[in-house]
Write an enzyme that holds these catalytic residues in place. Structure first.
Site, PDB file in Angstrom:
ATOM      1  N   ALA A 122       0.780  -1.236   0.000  1.00 12.64           N
ATOM      2  CA  ALA A 122       0.000   0.000   0.000  1.00 12.64           C
ATOM      3  C   ALA A 122       0.812   1.286   0.000  1.00 12.64           C
ATOM      4  CB  ALA A 122      -0.942   0.003   1.212  1.00 12.64           C
ATOM      5  N   PRO A 164       3.261   4.379  -0.740  1.00 11.71           N
ATOM      6  CA  PRO A 164       3.077   5.455   0.235  1.00 11.71           C
ATOM      7  C   PRO A 164       1.636   5.855   0.509  1.00 11.71           C
ATOM      8  CG  PRO A 164       3.695   6.383  -1.867  1.00 11.71           C
ATOM      9  CD  PRO A 164       3.723   4.890  -2.055  1.00 11.71           C
ATOM     10  N   GLY A 165       0.648   5.280  -0.219  1.00 14.75           N
ATOM     11  CA  GLY A 165      -0.723   5.454   0.217  1.00 14.75           C
ATOM     12  C   GLY A 165      -1.650   6.245  -0.675  1.00 14.75           C
ATOM     13  N   GLY A 166      -1.269   6.517  -1.914  1.00 13.13           N
ATOM     14  CA  GLY A 166      -2.173   7.238  -2.808  1.00 13.13           C
ATOM     15  C   GLY A 166      -3.462   6.485  -3.051  1.00 13.13           C
ATOM     16  N   LYS A 167      -3.356   5.192  -3.337  1.00  9.91           N
ATOM     17  CA  LYS A 167      -4.544   4.378  -3.586  1.00  9.91           C
ATOM     18  C   LYS A 167      -5.309   4.122  -2.288  1.00  9.91           C
ATOM     19  CE  LYS A 167      -2.309   2.188  -7.559  1.00  9.91           C
ATOM     20  NZ  LYS A 167      -1.062   2.977  -7.397  1.00  9.91           N
ATOM     21  N   ASP A 184       1.686  -3.503   4.071  1.00 10.43           N
ATOM     22  CA  ASP A 184       2.969  -3.271   3.403  1.00 10.43           C
ATOM     23  C   ASP A 184       4.066  -3.942   4.221  1.00 10.43           C
ATOM     24  OD1 ASP A 184       3.927  -1.174   1.060  1.00 10.43           O
ATOM     25  OD2 ASP A 184       5.509  -1.570   2.522  1.00 10.43           O
ATOM     26  N   ASP A 227      -1.205  -3.778  -5.769  1.00 17.84           N
ATOM     27  CA  ASP A 227      -0.266  -2.921  -6.503  1.00 17.84           C
ATOM     28  C   ASP A 227       1.108  -3.549  -6.302  1.00 17.84           C
ATOM     29  OD1 ASP A 227       1.120  -0.948  -7.755  1.00 17.84           O
ATOM     30  OD2 ASP A 227       0.489   0.684  -6.440  1.00 17.84           O
ATOM     31  N   CYS A 286       3.289  -0.391 -12.001  1.00 15.27           N
ATOM     32  CA  CYS A 286       3.727   0.820 -12.707  1.00 15.27           C
ATOM     33  C   CYS A 286       4.896   0.447 -13.616  1.00 15.27           C
ATOM     34  CB  CYS A 286       4.094   1.925 -11.733  1.00 15.27           C
ATOM     35  SG  CYS A 286       5.314   1.457 -10.478  1.00 15.27           S
TER      36      CYS A 286
END
Length: 458
Positions: A270, A272-275, A290, A332, A385
């Site tokens: 998870a 740094p936490g954007g999603k 994480d 992710d 990504c």
């Protein structure tokens, strides 16, 4: 009376101390040090530029000099292939090994002369000074001076007919992209990597309102792209937790889970936490997992600023077992990050094909594990990504074969991701490329490279 010489008098300050005090010298020296650490020691650029734990020289610089270092190192890495070719044209023979920072000093100077708004005179002078202060580079001080002055005189001839797209992409990446996307798209991808990425925001409220308030442009499926540059912390809404920084492409995978209000959702890998923030802002009960406790701490700090509540678990997903199945899972997965080269220009020079192989094995293992973590009928979204098919399309094909009868693909509709039709493949997967437009105006060109696929547990 004649004054007698004082043989005990200390010698005057050396040229070295005077050179070190020259305006801009410290920034150039730090830039060359960091460039060497990235290219030769394979240290991630983000780590070197961390203001709390990064390169000690960088941390000691003032804010404007830090910005200069970022610009110089960024240009040196984005155009590394071109600079190598330029030096090949300028040098009669290779520079021997164990010459200190000679090559790094030259790369830093050439990046300034050709790709930044720095006068040749300043770039050359400070590079020569740097070589003179480096014990091992000192014998090559004259060479540094001669090479850079020749570049200044013969710039047009030395830089003639450089194939920038090809030169700035390592062979192994170029081969992969050419096979996956064709030469035309491979060139466009490489060209996009030579431009700095824009700054995109995800907002908790009405994105149209924040487009106006921040004088930005709408991109993707509700993101805001800033047009003006400036310190993020100084922007309206930062202190109030109204938005967070997140590339437009990185914001798309969460959209594939649909309405998550009231659902129990696992956000895996998870930080740094954007999603995580997207899910929590949409009303999900989020469990953010994480492997890194320090990264989870930063995630928690981000959630606190945003006024969002989530549960966090520090664990290796290969050993974690949920107490009960989730309604949905977002994986992710750890990947090569070749889709983020616009933001992380060190990636092509610190990653190797071997990294893709090892990461692909981890991705496959994680995919197989999470199948049983979601309720029957629940959704799993897998994303990376990465621009590499081995971490995207090929990974999914193998996963479907291994889990035949247990999961099915739920194809993506472009409407779900803001009408970005180019980003939907024939198989119904998400595939964003750095050269794609994220909106309808010139400012919206470019996004991170991203892959995503959605599955339903049968």
């Amino acid at each position: 009376m004649t004054r007698q010489p004082n043989n005990n008098r200390k010698p005057a300050a050396s040229d070295g101390s005077q050179t070190a005090d020259k305006p801009g010298f410290a920034a150039r020296k730090v830039a060359a040090d960091i460039l060497g650490n990235v290219v030769h020691k394979k240290r991630p650029l983000d780590g070197e530029l961390d203001t709390q734990s990064g390169h000690s020289g960088f941390r000691a610089l003032a804010g404007n000099d830090r910005s200069l270092v970022r610009a110089i190192v960024g240009a040196s890495l984005r155009h590394r292939g071109e600079i190598v070719e330029i030096l090949t044209r300028l040098l009669d023979r290779d520079i021997p090994e164990k010459t200190g920072r000679v090559l790094d000093i030259l790369h830093v100077a050439i990046a300034q002369m050709l790709f930044l708004d720095v006068p040749d005179r300043a770039a050359v002078s400070l590079a020569v000074d740097h070589a003179g202060l480096d014990r091992r580079a000192r014998p090559y001080k004259g060479l540094v001076n001669g090479v850079l002055r020749r570049l200044g005189r013969e710039r047009a001839d030395v830089t003639d007919e450089l194939d920038a797209e090809r030169l700035n992409t390592p062979d192994w990446l170029w081969t992969t992209w050419q096979e996956a996307y064709g030469e035309d798209l491979a060139r466009k991808i490489s060209s996009a990597h030579q431009r700095e990425a824009g700054l995109d925001l995800s907002v908790k409220g009405d994105s149209a309102e924040w487009v106006q308030r921040l004088e930005g442009v709408p991109v993707g499926a509700g993101s805001v792209r800033l047009v003006k540059k400036g310190a993020v912390e100084a922007l309206e809404g930062f202190g109030d937790g109204a938005w967070w920084v997140q590339d437009v492409a990185a914001a798309l995978p969460v959209r594939l889970l649909g309405d998550v209000a009231g659902l129990n959702v696992a956000d895996l890998c998870a930080a740094p936490g954007g999603k995580t923030a997207q899910l929590a802002a949409a009303g999900a009960n989020v469990t953010a997992i994480d492997i890194s406790k320090s990264r989870l701490k930063r995630l928690s700090e981000n959630m606190q600023r945003l006024g969002l509540s989530v549960s966090t678990v520090a664990s290796d997903l290969r050993r974690y077992e949920p107490s009960e199945p989730f309604d949905a899972v977002l994986l992710d997965a750890p990947c090569s990050a070749t889709g983020t080269i616009r933001r992380h220009p060190d990636v092509p020079w610190i990653k190797k094909p071997y990294d893709i192989e090892k990461l692909s094995e981890i991705q496959a293992e994680l995919l197989d594990r999470v199948v049983d973590w979601v309720k029957p009928g629940g959704l799993i979204v897998y994303c990376t990504c990465s621009l590499e098919p081995a971490e995207g399309e090929a990974q999914v094909s193998a996963f479907l074969a291994r889990q035949a009868g247990k999961i099915e693909v739920v194809e993506i509709d472009a409407v779900e991701i803001g009408g970005l039709t180019k980003c939907v493949t024939a198989e119904g997967y998400l595939r964003c490329l750095p050269c794609y437009e994220a909106g309808e105006t010139p400012e919206t060109l470019g996004m991170d490279g991203f892959f995503g696929a959605r599955f339903r547990r049968s």
